[in-house]
Design a protein around this motif. Structure first.
Motif, PDB file in Angstrom:
ATOM      1  N   LYS A 334       0.826  -1.205   0.000  1.00  0.00           N
ATOM      2  CA  LYS A 334       0.000   0.000   0.000  1.00  0.00           C
ATOM      3  C   LYS A 334       0.867   1.264   0.000  1.00  0.00           C
ATOM      4  N   ARG A 335       0.563   2.194  -0.890  1.00  0.00           N
ATOM      5  CA  ARG A 335       1.277   3.484  -0.929  1.00  0.00           C
ATOM      6  C   ARG A 335       0.262   4.615  -0.881  1.00  0.00           C
ATOM      7  N   LEU A 336       0.671   5.703  -0.261  1.00  0.00           N
ATOM      8  CA  LEU A 336      -0.134   6.923  -0.366  1.00  0.00           C
ATOM      9  C   LEU A 336       0.652   7.893  -1.237  1.00  0.00           C
ATOM     10  N   VAL A 337       0.087   8.268  -2.373  1.00  0.00           N
ATOM     11  CA  VAL A 337       0.832   9.126  -3.295  1.00  0.00           C
ATOM     12  C   VAL A 337       0.071  10.435  -3.488  1.00  0.00           C
ATOM     13  N   ARG A 338       0.809  11.532  -3.393  1.00  0.00           N
ATOM     14  CA  ARG A 338       0.164  12.835  -3.589  1.00  0.00           C
ATOM     15  C   ARG A 338      -0.297  13.013  -5.028  1.00  0.00           C
ATOM     16  N   ILE A 339      -1.494  13.548  -5.189  1.00  0.00           N
ATOM     17  CA  ILE A 339      -2.030  13.787  -6.529  1.00  0.00           C
ATOM     18  C   ILE A 339      -1.125  14.777  -7.277  1.00  0.00           C
ATOM     19  N   SER A 340      -0.622  15.775  -6.555  1.00  0.00           N
ATOM     20  CA  SER A 340       0.235  16.777  -7.206  1.00  0.00           C
ATOM     21  C   SER A 340       1.496  16.117  -7.787  1.00  0.00           C
ATOM     22  N   GLU A 341       1.991  15.106  -7.099  1.00  0.00           N
ATOM     23  CA  GLU A 341       3.193  14.404  -7.561  1.00  0.00           C
ATOM     24  C   GLU A 341       2.900  13.643  -8.878  1.00  0.00           C
ATOM     25  N   LEU A 342       1.755  12.956  -8.899  1.00  0.00           N
ATOM     26  CA  LEU A 342       1.373  12.207 -10.111  1.00  0.00           C
ATOM     27  C   LEU A 342       1.151  13.181 -11.274  1.00  0.00           C
ATOM     28  N   ASN A 343       0.500  14.297 -10.966  1.00  0.00           N
ATOM     29  CA  ASN A 343       0.200  15.273 -12.003  1.00  0.00           C
ATOM     30  C   ASN A 343       1.484  15.859 -12.608  1.00  0.00           C
ATOM     31  N   GLU A 344       2.505  16.019 -11.745  1.00  0.00           N
ATOM     32  CA  GLU A 344       3.784  16.539 -12.227  1.00  0.00           C
ATOM     33  C   GLU A 344       4.399  15.577 -13.253  1.00  0.00           C
ATOM     34  N   ILE A 345       4.369  14.297 -12.909  1.00  0.00           N
ATOM     35  CA  ILE A 345       4.907  13.282 -13.831  1.00  0.00           C
ATOM     36  C   ILE A 345       4.147  13.338 -15.156  1.00  0.00           C
ATOM     37  N   TYR A 346       2.829  13.446 -15.049  1.00  0.00           N
ATOM     38  CA  TYR A 346       1.966  13.474 -16.227  1.00  0.00           C
ATOM     39  C   TYR A 346       2.231  14.709 -17.093  1.00  0.00           C
ATOM     40  N   GLN A 347       2.387  15.852 -16.447  1.00  0.00           N
ATOM     41  CA  GLN A 347       2.621  17.082 -17.207  1.00  0.00           C
ATOM     42  C   GLN A 347       3.953  17.039 -17.960  1.00  0.00           C
ATOM     43  N   LYS A 348       4.946  16.348 -17.361  1.00  0.00           N
ATOM     44  CA  LYS A 348       6.257  16.258 -18.006  1.00  0.00           C
ATOM     45  C   LYS A 348       6.214  15.349 -19.231  1.00  0.00           C
ATOM     46  N   ASN A 349       5.532  14.205 -19.089  1.00  0.00           N
ATOM     47  CA  ASN A 349       5.475  13.250 -20.194  1.00  0.00           C
ATOM     48  C   ASN A 349       4.208  12.402 -20.075  1.00  0.00           C
ATOM     49  N   LYS A 350       3.272  12.650 -20.979  1.00  0.00           N
ATOM     50  CA  LYS A 350       1.969  11.981 -20.887  1.00  0.00           C
ATOM     51  C   LYS A 350       2.062  10.487 -21.194  1.00  0.00           C
ATOM     52  N   ASN A 351       3.186  10.051 -21.739  1.00  0.00           N
ATOM     53  CA  ASN A 351       3.355   8.621 -22.034  1.00  0.00           C
ATOM     54  C   ASN A 351       4.209   7.897 -20.997  1.00  0.00           C
ATOM     55  N   GLY A 362       5.005  -1.207 -17.311  1.00  0.00           N
ATOM     56  CA  GLY A 362       4.617  -0.406 -16.153  1.00  0.00           C
ATOM     57  C   GLY A 362       3.237   0.174 -16.386  1.00  0.00           C
ATOM     58  N   TYR A 363       2.788   1.039 -15.482  1.00  0.00           N
ATOM     59  CA  TYR A 363       1.427   1.556 -15.566  1.00  0.00           C
ATOM     60  C   TYR A 363       1.401   2.918 -16.253  1.00  0.00           C
ATOM     61  N   PRO A 364       0.604   3.053 -17.317  1.00  0.00           N
ATOM     62  CA  PRO A 364       0.570   4.317 -18.070  1.00  0.00           C
ATOM     63  C   PRO A 364       0.036   5.465 -17.210  1.00  0.00           C
ATOM     64  N   ILE A 365       0.817   6.521 -17.102  1.00  0.00           N
ATOM     65  CA  ILE A 365       0.418   7.661 -16.264  1.00  0.00           C
ATOM     66  C   ILE A 365      -0.878   8.288 -16.761  1.00  0.00           C
ATOM     67  N   ASN A 366      -1.131   8.251 -18.074  1.00  0.00           N
ATOM     68  CA  ASN A 366      -2.375   8.887 -18.556  1.00  0.00           C
ATOM     69  C   ASN A 366      -3.617   8.143 -18.041  1.00  0.00           C
ATOM     70  N   GLN A 367      -3.543   6.810 -17.927  1.00  0.00           N
ATOM     71  CA  GLN A 367      -4.685   6.072 -17.357  1.00  0.00           C
ATOM     72  C   GLN A 367      -4.774   6.303 -15.852  1.00  0.00           C
ATOM     73  N   VAL A 368      -3.604   6.354 -15.193  1.00  0.00           N
ATOM     74  CA  VAL A 368      -3.582   6.630 -13.757  1.00  0.00           C
ATOM     75  C   VAL A 368      -4.254   7.986 -13.490  1.00  0.00           C
ATOM     76  N   MET A 369      -3.940   8.970 -14.325  1.00  0.00           N
ATOM     77  CA  MET A 369      -4.525  10.302 -14.121  1.00  0.00           C
ATOM     78  C   MET A 369      -6.025  10.330 -14.418  1.00  0.00           C
ATOM     79  N   LYS A 370      -6.456   9.501 -15.390  1.00  0.00           N
ATOM     80  CA  LYS A 370      -7.907   9.414 -15.631  1.00  0.00           C
ATOM     81  C   LYS A 370      -8.591   8.838 -14.392  1.00  0.00           C
ATOM     82  N   ALA A 371      -7.948   7.840 -13.790  1.00  0.00           N
ATOM     83  CA  ALA A 371      -8.490   7.232 -12.565  1.00  0.00           C
ATOM     84  C   ALA A 371      -8.544   8.264 -11.448  1.00  0.00           C
ATOM     85  N   VAL A 372      -7.461   9.025 -11.289  1.00  0.00           N
ATOM     86  CA  VAL A 372      -7.405  10.039 -10.224  1.00  0.00           C
ATOM     87  C   VAL A 372      -8.492  11.099 -10.449  1.00  0.00           C
ATOM     88  N   THR A 373      -8.726  11.458 -11.706  1.00  0.00           N
ATOM     89  CA  THR A 373      -9.769  12.438 -12.033  1.00  0.00           C
ATOM     90  C   THR A 373     -11.147  11.911 -11.626  1.00  0.00           C
TER      91      THR A 373
END
Ligand code: ZN
Ligand code: ZN
Ligand code: ZN
Length: 462
Positions: A334-351, A362-373
């Protein structure tokens, strides 16, 4: 065959509904969105004039059948054809069409097409179909108002009918821009367990192209077509399928209904990467075969034997995990990850891939961000169905009040789906893992363009 007969047969194939009565059948018109006499009297009077002025005299002259119409409060319009139907029945039977039920759901038009010897006959037959199944609703557009479409809409599972119609449209220079096939790989790309994918076919032709080469008989349709054309700044032209580029497909999940008995045998047990991939499997003369082969040779990049993204309540998601041992038998950390941290990764490279094990798995950040949304929208109480609003809007609003918000992530010991949760909602995100997924691809022994994806097992991931 003559042009009048071609038009009438088009009408009957597109809208014909046959019941038990010997001396009557109906042609359903697709005017529900235009409403009834009460809702839109002007349009309704146009439709009834069209029926009486154009359809009725033709039916009387060609088949000796009399025509009237019925309209319901719901906006449903039917043309009623009454009289001695022997001749029209025998014409249809000559073309291998059984006068039973809703024709367009299970009709083949190859035999009719053989009798449509010149462009005029083809155009009239297509006009009959267009008057019954083509939608000119201005929401059928590609990207913007500027690219308006005529959309031929077919329910049921007549893949052959749709392919023949596409061929016929090609032959009069109405090159379809896109076909949406009635298959889970197109209607349901993310969630392999979702059963409501049976949404019908759409064949879309640029309205400009249709205006030039095709035709409608109904004034009501002609008017609505020209209204839509007024929305365009310039004319759009399409090219035949075989000369067009094939976009890189988005990843699709392997859906539980790919082997559905509703699908015709040529299609059943196949996985489809692109709408033109279906054309290739059906042997369509306009399919871009070389490019489809190219996609198939890299199919592992475009498939996922797991969910691409599944969203739901905690209860719904834990039910899926329990029912699928490969998810349920995992050890999760189990991990607790800040949304801002994930968003930073996504903004740098959507793939980008997160929790990656190598550069491609690995897990595509764009799908992870859709889930977070989705999860953030749920926290905000803004879920309309399972569709959250636009990603940046939802995230901005949620983080404005919760600047250090985190999402709970359960990371499995093998590359099975990641589980993300916040409050009462969860989501599953499947990994990209092309080296492993390549081993699941099984080419069909009797069709070089058809393949299926074997179920993934735990051993495949070790
Ligand atoms: Zn014939
Ligand atoms: Zn085709
Ligand atoms: Zn085609």
């Amino acid at each position: 065959m003559d042009t009048d007969k071609a038009y009438l047969i088009g009408l009957v194939v597109g809208g014909g509904i046959w019941g038990n009565a010997e001396d009557v059948f109906r042609i359903r018109l697709p005017y529900r969105q235009w409403g009834s006499f009460e809702e839109d009297p002007q349009r309704a009077s146009l439709i009834s004039k069209d029926i009486l002025k154009h359809v009725s005299p033709l039916f009387r002259a060609v088949y000796g059948v009399s025509v009237s119409y019925e309209t319901k409060k719901s906006g449903e319009w039917n043309i009623l054809c009454e009289g001695d139907l022997t001749e029209i029945r025998s014409d249809l039977e000559h073309y291998g069409i059984k006068c039973e039920g809703e024709l367009r759901k299970n009709v083949e038009i190859d035999k009719i097409a053989l009798d449509l010897l010149d462009d005029n006959l083809k155009r009239r037959f297509i006009a009959g179909l267009a008057d019954t199944i083509a939608s000119t609703n201005s929401t059928h557009r590609r990207f913007t108002n500027d690219k308006q479409m005529v959309s031929f809409e077919v329910s049921g599972f007549g893949f052959g009918f749709v392919c023949s119609l596409c061929k016929l449209l090609h032959s009069i220079n109405c090159f379809p821009d896109q076909i949406l096939w009635n298959h889970p790989n197109f209607h349901c790309k993310s969630n392999p367990f979702y059963k409501k994918w049976k949404k019908g076919f759409k064949i879309r032709v640029y309205i400009d192209q249709y205006d030039k080469f095709g035709s409608f008989t109904f004034t009501s349709k002609v008017n609505s077509m020209s209204q839509n054309m007024d929305l365009e700044a310039k004319e759009n032209t399409a090219m035949p399928c075989e000369y067009r580029t094939v976009d890189r497909p988005t990843v699709s999940c392997v859906h539980c209904d790919e082997n559905s008995s509703l699908l015709p045998e040529t299609i059943r047990n196949g996985h489809y990467l692109h709408n033109k991939h279906v054309c290739a499997v059906m042997g369509c003369e306009h399919a871009p075969y070389t490019r489809i082969s190219g996609l198939i040779s890299n199919a592992e990049d475009y498939i996922n034997p797991f969910p691409v993204l599944v969203k739901g309540t905690n209860i719904e998601i834990s039910k899926i995990i329990k029912e699928n041992p490969i998810f349920g038998d995992r050890v999760y950390s189990k991990r607790l990850v800040r949304i801002s941290e994930l968003n930073e990764i996504y903004q740098k490279n959507k793939n980008e891939l997160v929790f990656a094990v190598d550069e491609v798995a690995g897990y595509p950040i764009n799908q992870v961000m859709k889930a977070v949304t989705f999860l953030s929208a749920a926290e905000l109480g803004q879920l309309g169905g399972k569709r959250p609003g636009k990603m940046p809007d939802v995230l901005d609003e949620y983080q404005a009040n919760n600047p250090s918000a985190s999402v709970e992530i359960m990371l499995p010991d093998l590359l099975t789906p990641l589980i993300l949760s916040m409050g009462g909602y969860s989501a599953l995100v499947g990994a990209s893992n092309p080296k492993v997924y390549k081993k699941l691809i099984l080419m069909s022994p009797d069709n070089p363009y058809k393949f299926s994806v074997m179920p993934i097992k735990e051993e495949d991931l070790r």
